[in-house]
Write a protein that holds these residues in place. Structure first.
Motif, mmCIF file in Angstrom:
data_model
loop_
_atom_site.group_PDB
_atom_site.id
_atom_site.type_symbol
_atom_site.label_atom_id
_atom_site.label_comp_id
_atom_site.label_asym_id
_atom_site.label_seq_id
_atom_site.Cartn_x
_atom_site.Cartn_y
_atom_site.Cartn_z
ATOM 1 N N SER A 204 86.125 35.918 66.168
ATOM 2 C CA SER A 204 87.350 36.717 66.094
ATOM 3 C C SER A 204 88.574 35.834 66.309
ATOM 4 N N ARG A 205 89.719 36.298 65.783
ATOM 5 C CA ARG A 205 90.954 35.532 65.907
ATOM 6 C C ARG A 205 92.148 36.468 66.093
ATOM 7 N N LYS A 357 90.441 27.402 59.121
ATOM 8 C CA LYS A 357 90.283 26.230 59.988
ATOM 9 C C LYS A 357 91.633 25.588 60.282
ATOM 10 N N ALA A 358 92.512 25.546 59.292
ATOM 11 C CA ALA A 358 93.849 24.967 59.478
ATOM 12 C C ALA A 358 94.839 26.101 59.708
ATOM 13 N N GLN A 405 92.335 23.942 63.845
ATOM 14 C CA GLN A 405 93.310 22.937 64.267
ATOM 15 C C GLN A 405 94.663 23.225 63.638
ATOM 16 N N ASN A 406 95.704 22.740 64.311
ATOM 17 C CA ASN A 406 97.010 22.672 63.666
ATOM 18 C C ASN A 406 97.365 21.198 63.516
ATOM 19 N N ASN A 410 93.249 19.858 68.116
ATOM 20 C CA ASN A 410 91.938 20.332 67.684
ATOM 21 C C ASN A 410 91.380 21.296 68.731
ATOM 22 N N VAL A 411 90.758 22.361 68.270
ATOM 23 C CA VAL A 411 90.105 23.318 69.165
ATOM 24 C C VAL A 411 88.634 23.418 68.780
ATOM 25 N N PHE A 412 87.766 23.307 69.791
ATOM 26 C CA PHE A 412 86.326 23.396 69.590
ATOM 27 C C PHE A 412 85.804 24.622 70.336
#
Length: 633
Positions: A204-205, A357-358, A405-406, A410-412
């Motif tokens: 989810s976002r 993703k971006a 990521q922006n 980076n986010v994992f």
């Protein structure tokens, strides 16, 4: 759709009393229990969200004064009288002919008849704290009769009267919705400060990101609005930070009735009209516990989370969770109502989008790793060549690519249901130890054993599955630390722990376990040392250590006058456990007010002079004892 709109219309126009199931209770049955001829003000109302419970009944302000007359709200008989140093302090329960019970707590003292009954039983049992159940009709009271005087006893943080009305099964009812009480004036609608949107699973976002995001509201034409459309993907939970205020008082009280509608369909409805004491722990899952620990605000969830067994949610669609497919627009509205029918409205728009993703939105990296529900979040600056990280398991390792990521970060996202990582290496060579110990399922008994410690969870310990990080070590200050995660998971029950001391101690029998959530003010937990191990139970995750308290409590005489001796008793670490006084070898009652560290005597026979050999023994929780002997003349 028409049926849902009709339901909404009825909810808005029906009197608030019809929400509650208080059949058989006459609105005029009860009179206001204190200063009934004046306008009164509340510092707490029914269902208000407290740190560990839903507030039961009303807290009626007394302008900082003690000793105001407290009246029986209706005729009946005294069914229970209790004296305690914590909780409700000096408290009276009255049983009424219609089956209800009223409760009057934090009293300064009882009326003379009840006070004499309590005093005789305190001497009979040789105990200050006491819980008495008089015979039926032994102490009859009439409506409006003085039963006691307002005070600040027990766990009260300031002078007030705590008043409850309970039903046939001792469930707490809302006095304002039963009786109305003209002594309380409320023409103010609830204030809605902020809303939060939370991603409920790893896919989810909210605005392209995983996590929980708070939004301020603006009031336009009487409605609180989130002015910007929020992009969402997947399963989303909504939360609200709100409070209610009454005329002439600044206190922030609770909001008992909240409805949330999605495209005019009622998704979630909350009506706190009764409180079952057996369900009080569920406050920790009704609110967002982790967010409260981080922001000090208690957000009311508008969804029913895993492990929540409360029964005052009248309507639920999808347990209140909102799902928006890509391209779909969801109009979300809320109605918040207080016990007097004053209503506030909230409106916002959610737009379903694809997961990417971006992203273009700003990312606020956490300091170190962060856990939300089943998901571990890791952050690292974006690099022009290598953006991967290495995650180490108990056996082997894996290379992980950014989940999103922006242009800077980076986010994992790591699914803890599948992997409990032990450490991570970032692209700059830095490392972070993660210390995940075990996955603890809810509703099942579970044990975890390490080299120097063990944990045992009963089947009732957890609301939901937790992923604990635990370690046992000596810190830089040479203090032994037993750390079981951070205080971000609410515990439904206690957890049993054992550990073998790592440091060297002079006399382990004199050491006890302390919570060091606040290192400057360690909290005594206790525990037992046996066969090389300390064992103890804890009710919140966090850090614990061993400390030695070998200093006895202090005793200081304050005054001897009017046939009474008063003293202060204090302890520097483990806290006061017990005290006992004798006069000429006979037990004498000492009353205790912990907030003031004050004890004072009361004779059973007021005509007897307070003269002779006075002895006082005070013990702390570590077993240290102090003695005082005085000759009173």
């Amino acid at each position: 759709m028409r049926l849902n709109k009709l339901l909404l219309f009825l909810l808005l126009i029906l009197p608030v009393g019809l929400y509650a199931q208080y059949e058989g209770i006459d609105k005029d049955y009860f009179e206001f229990p204190i200063q009934p001829d004046k306008t009164n003000f509340l510092s707490g109302n029914m269902g208000e969200l407290r740190s560990s419970h839903f507030h039961a009944g009303l807290d009626i302000k007394t302008a900082g004064r003690e000793g105001l007359n407290v009246f029986a709200a209706a005729e009946g008989y005294v069914s229970r009288v209790r004296v305690s140093t914590g909780g409700y302090g000096n408290c009276i329960y009255i049983q009424h002919p219609n089956g209800t019970t009223t409760v009057y707590a934090h009293l300064q003292r009882f009326n003379p008849i009840i006070a004499e009954y309590v005093l005789k039983n305190q001497y009979k049992r040789k105990s200050f704290t006491i819980n008495l159940f008089p015979k039926r009709n032994e102490f009859k009271v009439k409506q409006g009769e003085i039963i006691g005087f307002s005070g600040n006893s027990g766990s009260s943080t300031g002078p007030h009267l705590h008043f409850e009305i309970r039903g046939l099964n001792q469930e707490v009812l809302d006095p304002l919705r039963i009786a109305g009480f003209d002594q309380i004036k409320d023409e103010l609608a609830p204030s809605v400060q902020r809303v939060a949107l939370k991603t409920m699973d790893i896919d989810s976002r909210v605005n392209g990101q995983f996590g929980r995001f708070e939004f301020s509201l603006q009031k336009e034409n009487g409605t609180y609005k989130l002015t910007d459309t929020v992009d969402v993907h997947g399963k989303i939970g909504l939360e609200v930070y709100t409070y209610d205020q009454h005329n002439g008082a600044a206190n922030k009280n609770g909001v008992p009735l909240i409805d949330m509608l999605v495209d005019d369909q009622l998704y979630f409805s909350q009506n706190i009209d009764t409180i079952d004491f057996a369900q009080q722990k569920n406050i920790l899952i009704h609110t967002n516990y982790q967010a409260q620990k981080e922001s000090r605000r208690r957000y009311n969830k508008l969804y029913v989370d895993d492990g929540n067994t409360l029964d005052f949610y009248d309507a639920k669609v999808n347990d209140g969770f909102v799902n928006a497919s890509p391209g779909e627009i969801k109009q979300v509205s809320m109605q918040l109502q207080d016990a007097f029918g004053n209503t506030s409205k909230v409106a916002m728009t959610l737009r379903g989008v694809e997961k990417k993703k971006a992203i273009n939105t700003e990312i606020e990296p956490s300091k170190g790793s962060y856990v939300q529900d089943n998901t571990l979040m890791l952050f690292q600056p974006k690099d022009s060549t290598n953006n991967n990280i290495t995650i180490y398991k108990e056996q082997g390792s894996i290379i992980a690519e950014p989940t999103y990521q922006n242009d800077r970060t980076n986010v994992f996202l790591i699914d803890l249901r599948r992997l409990l990582p032990q450490s991570v290496t970032f692209n700059d060579g830095s490392q972070e130890s993660l210390h995940f110990a075990d996955r603890i399922p809810a509703a099942n008994a579970h044990s975890y054993l390490s080299d120097t410690y063990s944990l045992r969870f009963s089947k009732n310990a957890l609301f939901d599955t937790v992923y604990i990080r635990a370690r046992h070590f000596i810190d830089d200050a040479q203090m032994e630390v037993f750390e079981v995660d951070q205080d971000r998971y609410p515990l439904k029950g206690s957890v049993y722990a054992e550990f073998m001391p790592l440091a060297q101690y002079d006399d382990l029998e004199k050491y006890h376990v302390y919570s060091i959530k606040n290192p400057r003010n360690p909290g005594f937990v206790g525990g037992k040392y046996d066969e090389g191990k300390f064992s103890f139970n804890f009710s919140s995750f966090g850090k614990y250590t061993l400390l030695k308290d070998d200093v006895a409590p202090t005793i200081k005489k304050r005054s001897v006058k009017n046939g009474r001796i008063s003293l202060t008793i204090r302890d520097n670490l483990s806290g006061i456990n017990s005290f006992e006084a004798k006069l000429n070898g006979e037990w004498i009652l000492m009353k205790y007010e912990p907030k003031r560290s004050l004890i004072w005597s009361e004779r059973l026979d007021k005509n007897k002079p307070l003269v002779g050999e006075f002895e006082l023994k005070v013990a702390d929780n570590a077993g240290n004892e102090s003695f005082l002997k005085l000759k009173l003349e």
